[in-house]
Design a protein around this motif. Structure first.
Motif, PDB file in Angstrom:
ATOM      1  N   PRO A  27       0.833  -1.207   0.000  1.00 14.29           N
ATOM      2  CA  PRO A  27       0.000   0.000   0.000  1.00 14.29           C
ATOM      3  C   PRO A  27       0.871   1.262   0.000  1.00 14.29           C
ATOM      4  O   PRO A  27       2.061   1.231   0.337  1.00 14.29           O
ATOM      5  CB  PRO A  27      -0.788  -0.120   1.307  1.00 14.29           C
ATOM      6  CG  PRO A  27      -0.725  -1.567   1.688  1.00 14.29           C
ATOM      7  CD  PRO A  27       0.602  -2.044   1.202  1.00 14.29           C
ATOM      8  N   TRP A  35       5.481   1.782   4.214  1.00 20.51           N
ATOM      9  CA  TRP A  35       4.896   0.442   4.221  1.00 20.51           C
ATOM     10  C   TRP A  35       5.967  -0.580   3.868  1.00 20.51           C
ATOM     11  O   TRP A  35       6.780  -0.362   2.975  1.00 20.51           O
ATOM     12  CB  TRP A  35       3.768   0.347   3.205  1.00 20.51           C
ATOM     13  CG  TRP A  35       2.550   1.150   3.542  1.00 20.51           C
ATOM     14  CD1 TRP A  35       2.346   2.479   3.274  1.00 20.51           C
ATOM     15  CD2 TRP A  35       1.376   0.685   4.202  1.00 20.51           C
ATOM     16  NE1 TRP A  35       1.116   2.877   3.723  1.00 20.51           N
ATOM     17  CE2 TRP A  35       0.481   1.788   4.295  1.00 20.51           C
ATOM     18  CE3 TRP A  35       0.969  -0.550   4.708  1.00 20.51           C
ATOM     19  CZ2 TRP A  35      -0.775   1.676   4.872  1.00 20.51           C
ATOM     20  CZ3 TRP A  35      -0.277  -0.652   5.284  1.00 20.51           C
ATOM     21  CH2 TRP A  35      -1.137   0.450   5.367  1.00 20.51           C
ATOM     22  N   ALA A  86       2.768  -0.496   8.431  1.00 19.01           N
ATOM     23  CA  ALA A  86       3.047   0.890   8.069  1.00 19.01           C
ATOM     24  C   ALA A  86       3.605   1.603   9.292  1.00 19.01           C
ATOM     25  O   ALA A  86       3.016   1.545  10.379  1.00 19.01           O
ATOM     26  CB  ALA A  86       1.779   1.590   7.593  1.00 19.01           C
ATOM     27  N   ALA A  95      -0.277   1.006  11.135  1.00 16.82           N
ATOM     28  CA  ALA A  95      -1.194   0.002  10.601  1.00 16.82           C
ATOM     29  C   ALA A  95      -0.473  -1.336  10.490  1.00 16.82           C
ATOM     30  O   ALA A  95       0.738  -1.387  10.251  1.00 16.82           O
ATOM     31  CB  ALA A  95      -1.733   0.424   9.238  1.00 16.82           C
ATOM     32  N   TYR A  96      -1.242  -2.389  10.666  1.00 16.28           N
ATOM     33  CA  TYR A  96      -0.719  -3.748  10.518  1.00 16.28           C
ATOM     34  C   TYR A  96      -1.847  -4.631  10.025  1.00 16.28           C
ATOM     35  O   TYR A  96      -2.992  -4.514  10.488  1.00 16.28           O
ATOM     36  CB  TYR A  96      -0.197  -4.281  11.859  1.00 16.28           C
ATOM     37  CG  TYR A  96       0.095  -5.777  11.845  1.00 16.28           C
ATOM     38  CD1 TYR A  96       1.256  -6.268  11.264  1.00 16.28           C
ATOM     39  CD2 TYR A  96      -0.802  -6.688  12.402  1.00 16.28           C
ATOM     40  CE1 TYR A  96       1.521  -7.629  11.236  1.00 16.28           C
ATOM     41  CE2 TYR A  96      -0.538  -8.049  12.388  1.00 16.28           C
ATOM     42  CZ  TYR A  96       0.624  -8.520  11.805  1.00 16.28           C
ATOM     43  OH  TYR A  96       0.884  -9.871  11.773  1.00 16.28           O
ATOM     44  N   GLY A  97      -1.534  -5.519   9.094  1.00 16.64           N
ATOM     45  CA  GLY A  97      -2.543  -6.457   8.623  1.00 16.64           C
ATOM     46  C   GLY A  97      -1.921  -7.751   8.161  1.00 16.64           C
ATOM     47  O   GLY A  97      -0.775  -7.792   7.719  1.00 16.64           O
ATOM     48  N   GLY A 115      -6.664  -7.024  10.710  1.00 15.27           N
ATOM     49  CA  GLY A 115      -6.130  -5.707  10.374  1.00 15.27           C
ATOM     50  C   GLY A 115      -6.375  -4.688  11.473  1.00 15.27           C
ATOM     51  O   GLY A 115      -7.427  -4.707  12.126  1.00 15.27           O
ATOM     52  N   VAL A 117      -5.628  -0.367  12.490  1.00 14.54           N
ATOM     53  CA  VAL A 117      -5.106   0.978  12.228  1.00 14.54           C
ATOM     54  C   VAL A 117      -5.216   1.761  13.524  1.00 14.54           C
ATOM     55  O   VAL A 117      -6.244   1.721  14.209  1.00 14.54           O
ATOM     56  CB  VAL A 117      -5.891   1.693  11.106  1.00 14.54           C
ATOM     57  CG1 VAL A 117      -5.373   3.120  10.909  1.00 14.54           C
ATOM     58  CG2 VAL A 117      -5.791   0.904   9.804  1.00 14.54           C
ATOM     59  N   LEU A 130      -5.100  -1.001   3.445  1.00 16.38           N
ATOM     60  CA  LEU A 130      -4.667  -2.210   4.145  1.00 16.38           C
ATOM     61  C   LEU A 130      -5.565  -3.389   3.781  1.00 16.38           C
ATOM     62  O   LEU A 130      -5.071  -4.489   3.489  1.00 16.38           O
ATOM     63  CB  LEU A 130      -4.698  -1.964   5.651  1.00 16.38           C
ATOM     64  CG  LEU A 130      -4.320  -3.147   6.553  1.00 16.38           C
ATOM     65  CD1 LEU A 130      -2.895  -3.589   6.289  1.00 16.38           C
ATOM     66  CD2 LEU A 130      -4.509  -2.776   8.024  1.00 16.38           C
ATOM     67  N   TRP A 133      -4.812  -4.777   0.382  1.00 16.79           N
ATOM     68  CA  TRP A 133      -3.618  -5.642   0.398  1.00 16.79           C
ATOM     69  C   TRP A 133      -3.970  -7.014   0.978  1.00 16.79           C
ATOM     70  O   TRP A 133      -3.565  -8.049   0.433  1.00 16.79           O
ATOM     71  CB  TRP A 133      -2.504  -4.986   1.224  1.00 16.79           C
ATOM     72  CG  TRP A 133      -1.225  -5.764   1.191  1.00 16.79           C
ATOM     73  CD1 TRP A 133      -0.181  -5.586   0.334  1.00 16.79           C
ATOM     74  CD2 TRP A 133      -0.881  -6.883   2.023  1.00 16.79           C
ATOM     75  NE1 TRP A 133       0.804  -6.511   0.575  1.00 16.79           N
ATOM     76  CE2 TRP A 133       0.404  -7.332   1.611  1.00 16.79           C
ATOM     77  CE3 TRP A 133      -1.507  -7.550   3.058  1.00 16.79           C
ATOM     78  CZ2 TRP A 133       1.043  -8.410   2.209  1.00 16.79           C
ATOM     79  CZ3 TRP A 133      -0.866  -8.631   3.657  1.00 16.79           C
ATOM     80  CH2 TRP A 133       0.393  -9.051   3.231  1.00 16.79           C
ATOM     81  N   GLN A 134      -4.696  -7.021   2.081  1.00 22.38           N
ATOM     82  CA  GLN A 134      -5.063  -8.288   2.708  1.00 22.38           C
ATOM     83  C   GLN A 134      -5.901  -9.155   1.765  1.00 22.38           C
ATOM     84  O   GLN A 134      -5.696 -10.379   1.680  1.00 22.38           O
ATOM     85  CB  GLN A 134      -5.861  -8.036   3.986  1.00 22.38           C
ATOM     86  CG  GLN A 134      -5.062  -7.422   5.125  1.00 22.38           C
ATOM     87  CD  GLN A 134      -5.970  -7.101   6.296  1.00 22.38           C
ATOM     88  OE1 GLN A 134      -6.705  -6.110   6.271  1.00 22.38           O
ATOM     89  NE2 GLN A 134      -5.941  -7.947   7.310  1.00 22.38           N
TER      90      GLN A 134
END
Length: 353
Positions: A27, A35, A86, A95-97, A115, A117, A130, A133-134
């Protein structure tokens, strides 16, 4: 399996039904964010992010470091491929996913999307990027499967996480199941009935590990969305600091070959870090179940009564558990008859293929 589209009749293999991108591009959303893919060195960053977001999204429970460590050890999770993070200019995770596909499936190929944020950066399109992407990574998992089963991209959220629920629904995810959090006050003494004839109660220990796993997989075969727990996944749960085998209880019967088999179980966690979030000490009942051929004898009620008594003797003020609101075994009614009341709710959302 009740409530689950589980038959593969007439389905082509997922690899022939799902179109996935050959590569997944990182992303770019969010001003000042970098990212990148994830490694185990990011666990502390992810923990800080999840705990910050959890104050809004699930304020009565915490993600723990050892839970993340076990996730990163899992053979089904390749963080460099299955997760993205991110980070802002200060080094904070924004952010994490992840998108993870367990190898053990009987009725559904279930790709779990997790996910997060950070709340102060929501509304900038970071969550949408995010999730995109997931989904792309999740589609790669589905397209790599030769199973002739339904494929699901699946996520979940507490009712507190309104922004998460809105995001998922806006992108085609359907609310399909509801989970109730129940709590029981342990102030009053609890009557502990004797087990049924031929049944012995024993605390959980390493020697029961495989037999308990087999019992749980059997007990939950008729529950919505449940897929078999692997030996590796079971061992991972046993290693968590919060797990209390001494407060967990098994019902065992002779197996006809000079040994015993597990026919019922109650497993307990005690996470002291979470006590302030609920106003005092409590135990969390993670699983309650009885093999299908042993149901109708009152085993679940008797096991629970003994465990609730043990929690009270341990000095814990409350017991907490989660239950499928539409459990086919009538579990909700059982828990309510023992004094549990509803305190929270969460939802499972899926996109089907």
């Amino acid at each position: 399996m009740t409530g689950t589209a589980h038959q593969g009749h007439g389905l082509r293999p997922l690899r022939d039904r799902v179109t996935a991108p050959s590569t997944v591009t990182l992303p770019t959303a969010g001003e000042g964010l970098v990212w990148r893919s994830v490694t185990a060195a990011d666990i502390d960053l992810i923990l800080d992010l999840k705990r910050t977001a959890g104050k809004v999204d699930h304020p009565r429970w915490l993600v723990t470091r050892d839970e993340l460590e076990e996730e990163f050890k899992s053979p089904v999770f390749v963080p460099e491929d299955d997760a993205v993070i991110a980070v802002d200019a200060t080094g904070r995770a924004v952010a994490y996913g992840s998108a993870v596909a367990p190898t053990s499936h009987e009725t559904i190929v279930w790709v779990g999307l997790d996910g997060t944020v950070v709340p102060d950066r929501r509304g900038e399109g970071i969550g949408r990027a995010l999730l995109a992407w997931q989904e792309a990574r999740g589609l790669q998992h589905l397209a790599a499967s030769d199973a002739t089963l339904p494929g699901w991209l699946a996520s979940s959220a507490h009712d507190h996480a309104t922004s998460v629920l809105r995001l998922l629904e806006a992108h085609g995810y359907e609310r399909v199941r509801w989970w109730l959090e129940l709590e029981c006050d342990l102030e009053e003494p609890i009557t502990e009935p004797s087990p049924a004839s031929g049944v012995r109660f024993v605390p959980y220990g390493e020697e029961w590990q495989e037999r308990a796993r087999a019992a749980l997989n059997d007990a939950f075969r008729d529950h919505w969305g449940s897929q078999p727990i692997t030996a590796e996944g079971w061992a991972s749960g046993d290693r968590l600091e919060s797990f209390r085998p001494d407060l967990s209880l098994l019902a065992v019967t002779p197996d006809g070959h000079g040994d015993e088999r597990v026919v019922g179980f109650v497993f307990v966690d005690v996470a002291r870090e979470e006590w302030p979030l609920r106003g005092g000490p409590f135990g969390f009942i993670t699983s309650v179940g009885v093999r299908r051929e042993a149901r109708g004898q009152g085993l679940a009620r008797t096991l629970l009564a003994h465990v609730l008594g043990a929690l009270r003797a341990e000095g814990l003020g409350h017991a907490v558990l989660d239950v499928d609101a539409e459990s086919p075994t009538g579990a909700l009614g059982l828990y309510q008859s023992l004094g549990f009341t509803v305190t929270d709710r969460s939802t499972s959302l899926v996109k089907r293929f």
